[in-house]
Design an enzyme around this catalytic site. Structure first.
Site, PDB file in Angstrom:
ATOM      1  N   LYS A 129     -25.307 -16.951  26.095  1.00 33.74           N
ATOM      2  CA  LYS A 129     -24.848 -16.736  27.472  1.00 33.74           C
ATOM      3  C   LYS A 129     -25.947 -17.151  28.442  1.00 33.74           C
ATOM      4  O   LYS A 129     -27.121 -16.872  28.225  1.00 33.74           O
ATOM      5  CB  LYS A 129     -24.495 -15.261  27.665  1.00 33.74           C
ATOM      6  CG  LYS A 129     -23.944 -14.914  29.046  1.00 33.74           C
ATOM      7  CD  LYS A 129     -23.610 -13.423  29.125  1.00 33.74           C
ATOM      8  CE  LYS A 129     -22.985 -13.052  30.455  1.00 33.74           C
ATOM      9  NZ  LYS A 129     -22.619 -11.610  30.531  1.00 33.74           N
ATOM     10  N   SER A 174     -18.599  -6.373  29.735  1.00 28.55           N
ATOM     11  CA  SER A 174     -18.638  -7.836  29.699  1.00 28.55           C
ATOM     12  C   SER A 174     -18.692  -8.460  28.322  1.00 28.55           C
ATOM     13  O   SER A 174     -18.582  -9.677  28.194  1.00 28.55           O
ATOM     14  CB  SER A 174     -19.820  -8.346  30.537  1.00 28.55           C
ATOM     15  OG  SER A 174     -19.579  -8.124  31.908  1.00 28.55           O
ATOM     16  N   SER A 190     -18.022 -10.647  31.834  1.00 27.47           N
ATOM     17  CA  SER A 190     -18.623 -11.857  32.353  1.00 27.47           C
ATOM     18  C   SER A 190     -19.072 -12.830  31.256  1.00 27.47           C
ATOM     19  O   SER A 190     -19.435 -13.976  31.546  1.00 27.47           O
ATOM     20  CB  SER A 190     -19.842 -11.506  33.213  1.00 27.47           C
ATOM     21  OG  SER A 190     -20.838 -10.846  32.443  1.00 27.47           O
TER      22      SER A 190
END
Length: 407
Positions: free
Chosen positions: A43, A144, A120
């Protein structure tokens, strides 16, 4: 792992719309271990030496220097034999649960392409669900990892707060942030935990009772609750007796827990990023801009009793789970919304979702979500929550239950 296979992984990230800006690179393993031969995605909140950590926003990328070294978890995974295939898209500064980045697009939900992937950690979830890699790093502050895992039909873990080293990862809200990861099977999820998690502390080494919170289950849409029930019943049969409880006995119920979580989170977010926002005046997508504006307003309010309320909840859940208990709840109240969802629908989805994710968030507990079925063709997830510090045991339980409940 051959160069051709690595290139294929990066190309697959592009196909999935999951590749972060300047994320097309590979990192070779630096050692050997339990992750030999595996691949992972990162990420774009984690540092990679020599590259700017973009955090999903062009102005953040513009105003920050390249990292001097890898984030601690990236380094450990490489040392354990895994190979990185690139960086994945995140919602802006990780401040969303939708997975729709205003600047860089929406990664594909391979299970239901017309629906959002959740965020996210959207790109990392898309990478795993889309078979670009074996596992992927994400972060989980308000859900997330848990939510995109459930919406994409894969496994995900939010560890106990402070269980995994966050050095080299952007901070959103310090007392809520965790480093999590995704996998397509429970055994891979557990193997990554062998590398990243400390030895469990305290409590029984086995799980012997299941708590089923009525107020959490009442949040799920009827069709979702009905589809989850067979998996829940099989999990109860494998673990031990079921105990029905009401988690939030306070006025307002779990909505009050969610409001407390949001209040504390927004204060921390503004304390962490407010100065940068005021100085840079970054271009945010509309929903993210509204949340930062609300964070500024919230930070100006008196603290009141929110912190004490959080500690009360923490003690309550710690006591409940201290002798081998596990909470079982729906991961999300509904299936992934359509990409065309209105602002009102987005707010409603976020509110109902946070009523569930704030349970582990407030009490800093580990939570694993397992893919256990579908509603209207879209994946749904069932979550296991254990006492703080029992992350490895929870992953072992998930691996034991997966063949029984993941159908």
């Amino acid at each position: 792992m051959t160069n051709k296979e690595v290139v294929t992984g990066a190309a697959r990230l592009i196909e999935l719309g999951a590749l972060a800006p300047e994320g097309d690179f590979a990192l070779a393993p630096t050692g050997k271990g339990v992750l030999d031969g595996t691949t992972f995605a990162i990420k774009d909140l984690f540092d990679v030496a020599g590259r700017v950590t973009g955090c999903g926003n062009p102005d953040w990328r513009r105003t920050h220097e390249p990292a001097r070294q890898h984030a601690a978890v990236v380094a450990r995974l490489l040392e354990a034999g895994a190979r990185a295939i690139g960086k994945t898209i995140t919602d802006e500064l990780a401040f969303s649960l939708n997975g729709q980045n205003f600047h860089y697009g929406t990664p594909r939900n391979s299970a239901v392409p017309e629906r959002i992937p959740g965020g996210s950690s959207a790109g990392s979830a898309a990478a795993v669900a889309g078979h670009a890699c074996d596992f992927a790093l994400g972060t989980d502050t308000g859900g997330s990892v848990r939510i995109p895992a459930a919406l994409n039909g894969i496994f995900g873990i939010r560890p106990s707060h402070d269980a995994v080293d966050e050095t080299g990862c952007m901070t959103l809200a310090e007392s809520n942030d965790t480093v999590g990861w995704f996998a397509r099977d429970a055994e891979m999820l557990r193997r990554v935990g062998e590398v990243l998690l400390p030895v469990d502390i305290g409590g029984s080494t086995t799980f012997g009772e299941v708590y089923l919170p009525r107020d959490a289950w009442a949040l799920a849409r009827d069709a979702v609750a009905a589809a989850l029930q067979p998996a829940r019943d099989r999990a109860v049969a494998a673990i031990g007796p079921a105990i029905g409880i009401t988690l939030a006995t306070e006025a307002g119920g779990l909505a009050t827990w969610r409001q407390t979580f949001g209040f504390l989170q927004m204060r921390e977010i503004w304390a962490q990023h407010g100065a940068w926002v005021e100085e840079t005046r970054p271009h945010f997508g509309p929903e993210i801009a509204e949340r930062f504006a609300l964070s500024k307003e919230t930070a100006a309010e008196p603290m009141g009793e929110a912190a004490q309320f959080r500690e009360t909840i923490t003690r309550r859940l710690d006591d409940m789970l201290s002798t081998g208990g596990v909470l079982i709840i729906p991961t999300a109240a509904d299936i992934a919304p359509l990409k065309s969802l209105s602002a009102a629908d987005s707010a409603a989805f976020r509110a109902s979702t946070l009523c569930l994710t704030c349970i582990a968030g407030l009490a800093r507990l580990p939570q694993v979500t397992l893919p256990v079925g579908r509603v209207d063709g879209a994946p749904i997830g069932l979550s296991l929550i254990a006492r703080k510090g029992r992350d490895r045991a929870l992953l072992e339980l998930a691996a034991r239950l997966a063949p029984l409940i993941c159908r």
